[in-house]
Design an enzyme around this catalytic site. Structure first.
Site, short mmCIF file in Angstrom:
data_model
loop_
_atom_site.label_atom_id
_atom_site.label_comp_id
_atom_site.label_asym_id
_atom_site.label_seq_id
_atom_site.Cartn_x
_atom_site.Cartn_y
_atom_site.Cartn_z
N GLU A 77 1.29 2.89 -8.72
CA GLU A 77 0.51 2.85 -7.34
C GLU A 77 0.06 1.48 -7.05
O GLU A 77 0.46 1.05 -5.94
CB GLU A 77 -0.67 3.77 -7.56
N GLU A 78 -0.48 0.76 -8.28
CA GLU A 78 -0.77 -0.50 -7.69
C GLU A 78 0.48 -1.32 -6.99
O GLU A 78 0.25 -2.04 -6.22
CB GLU A 78 -1.27 -1.36 -8.77
#
Length: 501
Positions: free
Chosen positions: A167-168
């Site tokens: 996600e990052e």
């Protein structure tokens, strides 16, 4: 009929016909062009809770263009005082209290009547991932306290959680391409269009505890753990993305010092990346306070270690490379530590720690790789006194770590991510694009508030207030003229009847 009256009737009919034509044009043709009523501004808040510090980003955008792009602006970036929230493992209430000054600032910016509808998020990254691995109970207590603190403010708080590495990296990629308008942009035809023949840009992120690489590869990615799929604005994107935990800059430098300590087998540590003449003391407990490093069983936590800088560029490079395993084996191309990675392709934006490391040495202006290497050699060959003279306003820690940080950054990019002298010019080191800080925070907000839709939306057509007013005036004039025309016609009939009598 008298000639004068005939002229009045003729002109009146012509006027009514002309106004009818104008009214039809206004009411039928003008709505075909997209136009929207003026609307108010909407706001969003995102806490980027990194491993070394936390920042609050305040964004705003026109409400009627919520599903557009290129219209989000950054109002403020508030840096939270103190370390990252993972550092409050033994004082969770302190983590919540640290956020309040920035929240107070946000409440001064966002109109009071809009605060309760302002979406607010807190995303924690690798620092909290490490704490969760080490002690999940302490991590949960921190989240409870920061949620409690944010919940005391009149905002639409939507939760605090740890982002996955994927996600990052993905949110950073969305941020980069959103700001560069490579996903969608506003065309000269005054509509949102997918850019033709425009390549998306890769994202390189270096935090304190992890590093991420995300890009669109030229070959299929077979490993599901590194494959990311998006459908944005009607276009499919297949990406490669991977996050390396413990290979953020702060943790990597700690791993390097621990490796030097274990190689010395004593309380005296010679550090080739620290300037000659630099000295400091620290305990074994301070050095091995992270899951990324493991203290030898024989080491006493209270033992004081003495670290001395030797300023040796060649030895520094060798020590930094020892942190990585660059062997790919038979599985095909890889990054490092056995993680598969297709060859890098296209342009990249490098931000966060990548930018800061090179910016400290004024190397973010597109300098050649040979000049970067020469600068690294010079700074790593300097004494403590020379470094202090070169950067008189910098902190002691920045001066101590200048050589280590830039050496690690370059090793990660070249040997780790497999850039070379040919692809080096494709890396662009940036802090901001269009006055907005580059990082995962904006991409997270865009994703969670659905400002980036999964499919393009049909534009809503509305008439501006001014056009409705103009149309109303025209209709009023038409009614008056029609009344005058009918009056004239009645007068003409009565006159004709009088003449016959």
């Amino acid at each position: 009929m008298p000639p004068r009256l005939l002229r009045v009737v003729g002109w009146g009919s012509a006027a009514v016909l002309g106004l009818l034509t104008v009214a039809v044009f206004v009411l039928v043709l003008i709505p075909a062009k997209n136009a929207v009523l003026p609307t108010r501004i909407k706001y969003g808040l995102v806490f980027d809770a990194g491993s070394t510090h936390t920042s609050l980003y305040i964004y705003r955008w026109p409400a009627h263009k919520e599903n557009g792009t290129g219209i989000v602006s950054q109002v403020e970036a508030c840096s939270v005082s103190g370390p990252g929230i993972s550092s409050y493992a033994d004082d969770p209430a302190g983590a919540g209290a640290s956020l309040k000054p920035c929240l107070d600032k946000a409440m001064q910016i966002i109109p009071a009547e809009q605060q309760r509808e302002t979406p607010t998020y807190l995303g924690a990254t690798a620092g909290m991932r490490l704490l969760r691995e080490e002690n999940s109970t302490k991590a949960e207590r921190i989240f409870a306290e920061v949620s409690k603190a944010i919940g005391q403010y009149p905002v639409d708080f939507r939760g605090a959680r740890i982002l996955t590495g994927s996600e990052e990296g993905s949110f950073g990629w969305i941020t980069v391409n959103y700001l560069l308008q490579t996903l969608i942009k506003f065309s000269f035809a005054e509509k949102w269009e997918h850019p033709q023949d425009t390549e998306v840009v890769g994202a390189l992120d270096l935090g304190g505890a992890s590093t991420q690489i995300t890009f669109q590869p030229g070959v299929p990615v077979e490993d599901r753990n590194t494959s990311v799929f998006f459908r944005l604005y009607g276009t499919n994107y297949s990406l490669y993305s991977h996050s390396y935990l413990c290979y953020g800059q702060s943790q990597a430098l700690k791993m390097l010092l621990a490796a030097l300590h274990q190689a010395s087998s004593s309380a005296e540590i010679s550090h080739p990346c620290y300037p000659r003449g630099y000295e400091e003391n620290l305990t074994v407990a301070e050095l091995y306070d992270s899951p990324c490093v493991h203290a030898p069983s024989s080491a006493s936590p209270g033992l004081v270690l003495r670290v001395t800088g030797t300023g040796d560029p060649a030895a520094c490079g060798t020590a930094v490379r020892s942190l990585f395993n660059f062997s790919c084996g038979a599985q095909g191309p890889c990054g490092f530590n056995g993680v598969q990675q297709p060859p890098v392709r296209g342009q990249f934006l490098a931000f966060s720690g990548f930018y800061r490391s090179l910016h400290f040495l004024n190397l973010t202006g597109g300098q050649s790789l040979s000049l970067v290497n020469a600068t690294i050699w010079e700074i790593c060959n300097s004494s403590w006194e020379q470094v202090q003279g070169l950067f008189p306003t910098s902190s002691r820690r920045q001066l101590r770590d200048a050589c280590t940080a830039i050496s690690y950054t370059l090793t990660l990019l070249l040997q780790g991510y497999k850039f070379n002298s040919t692809t080096w010019p494709n890396i662009h080191f940036v802090r901001q694009v269009a006055d907005i800080d580059v990082g995962w925070a904006l991409g997270c907000m865009l994703n969670l508030t659905n400002i980036i839709p999964s499919e393009p939306l049909t534009a809503v057509t509305e008439l501006p207030r001014s056009i409705w007013i103009a149309a109303t005036v025209l209709l009023a004039i038409m009614l008056i003229l029609t009344f005058c025309l009918l009056t004239a016609m009645c007068y003409q009939r009565s006159s004709s009847g009088y003449e016959q009598l």
